[in-house]
Design a protein around this motif. Structure first.
Motif, PDB file in Angstrom:
ATOM      1  N   SER A  38      24.099  87.006  51.161  1.00 34.89           N
ATOM      2  CA  SER A  38      24.409  88.344  50.640  1.00 34.89           C
ATOM      3  C   SER A  38      24.991  88.287  49.233  1.00 34.89           C
ATOM      4  O   SER A  38      25.702  87.341  48.867  1.00 34.89           O
ATOM      5  CB  SER A  38      25.415  89.050  51.563  1.00 34.89           C
ATOM      6  OG  SER A  38      24.879  89.176  52.863  1.00 34.89           O
ATOM      7  N   GLY A  39      24.711  89.347  48.474  1.00 42.87           N
ATOM      8  CA  GLY A  39      25.287  89.483  47.140  1.00 42.87           C
ATOM      9  C   GLY A  39      26.379  90.530  47.128  1.00 42.87           C
ATOM     10  O   GLY A  39      26.726  91.117  48.161  1.00 42.87           O
ATOM     11  N   ARG A  40      26.905  90.781  45.935  1.00 45.34           N
ATOM     12  CA  ARG A  40      28.036  91.687  45.808  1.00 45.34           C
ATOM     13  C   ARG A  40      27.685  93.126  46.206  1.00 45.34           C
ATOM     14  O   ARG A  40      28.490  93.806  46.840  1.00 45.34           O
ATOM     15  CB  ARG A  40      28.574  91.652  44.373  1.00 45.34           C
ATOM     16  CG  ARG A  40      29.428  90.407  44.085  1.00 45.34           C
ATOM     17  CD  ARG A  40      29.847  90.314  42.648  1.00 45.34           C
ATOM     18  NE  ARG A  40      28.745  89.883  41.788  1.00 45.34           N
ATOM     19  CZ  ARG A  40      28.847  89.651  40.478  1.00 45.34           C
ATOM     20  NH1 ARG A  40      30.004  89.837  39.869  1.00 45.34           N
ATOM     21  NH2 ARG A  40      27.811  89.249  39.783  1.00 45.34           N
ATOM     22  N   ALA A  41      26.489  93.567  45.843  1.00 44.36           N
ATOM     23  CA  ALA A  41      26.090  94.941  46.190  1.00 44.36           C
ATOM     24  C   ALA A  41      26.017  95.121  47.697  1.00 44.36           C
ATOM     25  O   ALA A  41      26.428  96.156  48.242  1.00 44.36           O
ATOM     26  CB  ALA A  41      24.745  95.273  45.552  1.00 44.36           C
ATOM     27  N   ALA A  42      25.510  94.086  48.392  1.00 45.29           N
ATOM     28  CA  ALA A  42      25.410  94.164  49.847  1.00 45.29           C
ATOM     29  C   ALA A  42      26.793  94.186  50.483  1.00 45.29           C
ATOM     30  O   ALA A  42      27.035  94.925  51.448  1.00 45.29           O
ATOM     31  CB  ALA A  42      24.606  92.984  50.381  1.00 45.29           C
ATOM     32  N   VAL A  43      27.728  93.389  49.956  1.00 44.36           N
ATOM     33  CA  VAL A  43      29.094  93.350  50.493  1.00 44.36           C
ATOM     34  C   VAL A  43      29.779  94.696  50.268  1.00 44.36           C
ATOM     35  O   VAL A  43      30.436  95.243  51.166  1.00 44.36           O
ATOM     36  CB  VAL A  43      29.900  92.207  49.859  1.00 44.36           C
ATOM     37  CG1 VAL A  43      31.393  92.319  50.230  1.00 44.36           C
ATOM     38  CG2 VAL A  43      29.343  90.862  50.293  1.00 44.36           C
ATOM     39  N   ARG A  44      29.604  95.257  49.068  1.00 47.53           N
ATOM     40  CA  ARG A  44      30.213  96.562  48.770  1.00 47.53           C
ATOM     41  C   ARG A  44      29.654  97.634  49.702  1.00 47.53           C
ATOM     42  O   ARG A  44      30.395  98.469  50.236  1.00 47.53           O
ATOM     43  CB  ARG A  44      29.953  96.938  47.308  1.00 47.53           C
ATOM     44  CG  ARG A  44      30.760  98.138  46.826  1.00 47.53           C
ATOM     45  CD  ARG A  44      30.377  98.513  45.409  1.00 47.53           C
ATOM     46  NE  ARG A  44      30.646  97.450  44.467  1.00 47.53           N
ATOM     47  CZ  ARG A  44      31.827  97.221  43.898  1.00 47.53           C
ATOM     48  NH1 ARG A  44      32.862  97.985  44.218  1.00 47.53           N
ATOM     49  NH2 ARG A  44      31.994  96.238  43.032  1.00 47.53           N
ATOM     50  N   SER A  45      28.333  97.609  49.933  1.00 53.85           N
ATOM     51  CA  SER A  45      27.697  98.587  50.823  1.00 53.85           C
ATOM     52  C   SER A  45      28.194  98.417  52.252  1.00 53.85           C
ATOM     53  O   SER A  45      28.459  99.406  52.953  1.00 53.85           O
ATOM     54  CB  SER A  45      26.177  98.429  50.769  1.00 53.85           C
ATOM     55  OG  SER A  45      25.539  99.299  51.671  1.00 53.85           O
ATOM     56  N   ALA A  46      28.348  97.159  52.692  1.00 57.94           N
ATOM     57  CA  ALA A  46      28.824  96.902  54.054  1.00 57.94           C
ATOM     58  C   ALA A  46      30.249  97.394  54.235  1.00 57.94           C
ATOM     59  O   ALA A  46      30.606  97.943  55.291  1.00 57.94           O
ATOM     60  CB  ALA A  46      28.727  95.414  54.358  1.00 57.94           C
ATOM     61  N   LEU A  47      31.085  97.212  53.231  1.00 58.13           N
ATOM     62  CA  LEU A  47      32.458  97.717  53.302  1.00 58.13           C
ATOM     63  C   LEU A  47      32.469  99.231  53.449  1.00 58.13           C
ATOM     64  O   LEU A  47      33.243  99.790  54.234  1.00 58.13           O
ATOM     65  CB  LEU A  47      33.225  97.300  52.043  1.00 58.13           C
ATOM     66  CG  LEU A  47      33.611  95.822  51.921  1.00 58.13           C
ATOM     67  CD1 LEU A  47      34.213  95.547  50.551  1.00 58.13           C
ATOM     68  CD2 LEU A  47      34.588  95.425  53.019  1.00 58.13           C
ATOM     69  N   SER A  48      31.610  99.895  52.694  1.00 63.85           N
ATOM     70  CA  SER A  48      31.537 101.350  52.766  1.00 63.85           C
ATOM     71  C   SER A  48      31.144 101.794  54.171  1.00 63.85           C
ATOM     72  O   SER A  48      31.705 102.753  54.705  1.00 63.85           O
ATOM     73  CB  SER A  48      30.518 101.862  51.746  1.00 63.85           C
ATOM     74  OG  SER A  48      30.373 103.251  51.841  1.00 63.85           O
ATOM     75  N   GLU A  49      30.165 101.086  54.778  1.00 68.31           N
ATOM     76  CA  GLU A  49      29.741 101.431  56.126  1.00 68.31           C
ATOM     77  C   GLU A  49      30.857 101.200  57.143  1.00 68.31           C
ATOM     78  O   GLU A  49      30.905 101.859  58.186  1.00 68.31           O
ATOM     79  CB  GLU A  49      28.508 100.611  56.513  1.00 68.31           C
ATOM     80  CG  GLU A  49      27.246 101.004  55.763  1.00 68.31           C
ATOM     81  CD  GLU A  49      26.039 100.205  56.205  1.00 68.31           C
ATOM     82  OE1 GLU A  49      26.158  99.433  57.177  1.00 68.31           O
ATOM     83  OE2 GLU A  49      24.973 100.332  55.564  1.00 68.31           O
ATOM     84  N   CYS A  50      31.738 100.255  56.851  1.00 71.92           N
ATOM     85  CA  CYS A  50      32.869  99.987  57.739  1.00 71.92           C
ATOM     86  C   CYS A  50      34.049 100.923  57.474  1.00 71.92           C
ATOM     87  O   CYS A  50      35.094 100.820  58.138  1.00 71.92           O
ATOM     88  CB  CYS A  50      33.339  98.541  57.565  1.00 71.92           C
ATOM     89  SG  CYS A  50      32.171  97.299  58.147  1.00 71.92           S
ATOM     90  N   GLY A  51      33.893 101.813  56.497  1.00 70.11           N
ATOM     91  CA  GLY A  51      34.973 102.750  56.178  1.00 70.11           C
ATOM     92  C   GLY A  51      36.056 102.156  55.322  1.00 70.11           C
ATOM     93  O   GLY A  51      37.182 102.683  55.264  1.00 70.11           O
TER      94      GLY A  51
END
Length: 368
Positions: free
Chosen positions: A314-327
């Motif tokens: 995973s890259g940074r964009a994917a990590v940022r998106s995953a954090l958003s999905e986790c609230g």
């Protein structure tokens, strides 16, 4: 159109034993799926009369057929079942005619004529003749058998690539050749010995065949035949056939998988658990923008769901998106450092991270 033969070809899988109740559940799923015909078994199969009675009441317009060898007594036995179609198997390769049946071509022509006559006299309105081992047969003789079947009153010939020898190009040529000479229905029965069964079946239908045999999970003799779920999904999603229901595919496959003791690969086309799972940086980022970029169809259309996780790819964009999905609010977070921590932990664990692990890492907790 699709002839599902899970209950005949599929039941011939080594080590598979379906009791009547199991057959009923499979049949119910096939009817809900919308297959055009169910080949419910073979003459003399244990429990065939009880099962046929149940299926004739549940069919709801689905055609029912039974398989029979090219023998008068078996055809007459098939006529006692509440089915509207009979599938009579007859080999057309010299190897089978001479070595297995110890006879010759002329005898097979006479035997076929007698079998069709018996079936008609017994009351069958739709008679299908399966030309077995056609890919190793003399082309002229197999055509003679098909024409003979048509003249004698058969409604369909089934071209059986019994050992999975054909490629899509060869299948297209085979179907086109028969389509140009006979007016009755053409079906194909494609084995998967070289992994060509589904491709050959799709090609056959595109080349003028009216029917293709399929089996749930592709189960059958040896490596099996074309998979029901793959043909249903292709014809429905790509071909626009709204008569088929794709939402039930996964449940039916899971039941057959359990009954036949054939595990479903997590990457199995159409019904695998991970076919819509992603952790690659480029792909997960694209999926967050527009799922169609990397998904051939909507996961819900085949009864499954999308699964996106972060990990060593995973890259940074994917990590940022995953954090958003986790609230988790990632504003001000050191995404670069967190991404590196995600990658390292994932590599140590040899798997993507869970939501809980990502949240704990983002809060600064050190995980091992």
């Amino acid at each position: 159109m699709l002839i599902d033969t899970t209950l005949r070809e599929g039941a011939q899988l080594f080590g598979a034993y379906f009791n009547v109740e199991t057959r009923k559940r499979i049949a119910d799923g096939l009817i809900e799926m919308g297959v055009d015909e169910i080949e419910m078994g073979w003459v003399g199969q244990e429990g065939i009369h009880e099962f046929a009675g149940y299926l004739s009441r549940a069919a709801n317009g689905t055609h029912l057929s039974v398989w029979s060898p090219c023998r008068e007594k078996d055809i007459l036995a098939a006529a006692e079942l509440p089915v509207d179609r009979i599938n009579i198997g007859v080999p057309v390769s010299d190897l089978h005619i001479e070595k297995r049946l110890d006879t010759d071509r002329q005898s097979m022509l006479r035997k076929l004529a007698a079998a069709i006559h018996t079936a008609r006299e017994a009351g069958f309105k739709y008679i299908s003749v399966g030309l077995e081992d056609i890919s190793r047969a003399d082309p002229d003789f197999s055509m003679s058998m098909a024409l003979h079947a048509e003249v004698c009153g058969a409604s369909r010939v089934r071209l059986s690539d019994s050992l999975g020898q054909l490629t899509p190009l060869a299948m297209a040529e085979l179907v086109a050749r028969f389509r140009s000479r006979i007016k009755i229905d053409i079906a194909v029965h494609c084995h998967d010995d070289f992994g060509m069964a589904t491709a050959n079946s799709v090609t056959a239908l595109d080349s003028g065949a009216d029917y293709a045999d399929v089996s749930v999970m592709g189960i059958g003799e040896r490596s099996g035949i074309a998979a029901t779920e793959e043909l249903v999904a292709h014809l429905s999603i790509r071909g626009g056939r709204d008569s088929y229901s794709t939402e039930v595919l996964k449940d039916v496959c899971l039941f057959v998988s359990s009954a036949a003791r054939v595990p479903v690969s997590r990457t199995k086309a159409v019904v695998g658990t991970d076919i819509f799972a992603c952790e690659s940086g480029l792909h997960t980022h694209a999926l967050s923008k527009l799922p169609e970029l990397f998904e051939p169809y909507n996961p819900e259309s085949v009864g499954t769901s999308r699964k996106v996780a972060v990990g060593g790819k995973s890259g940074r964009a994917a990590v940022r998106s995953a954090l958003s999905e986790c609230g988790v609010d990632s504003a001000g977070a050191d995404i670069a450092s967190l991404t590196e921590a995600v990658r390292q932990l994932s590599c140590r664990l040899s798997r993507p991270l869970t939501r809980s692990e990502l949240i704990r890492l983002s809060s600064g907790e050190v995980l091992s």
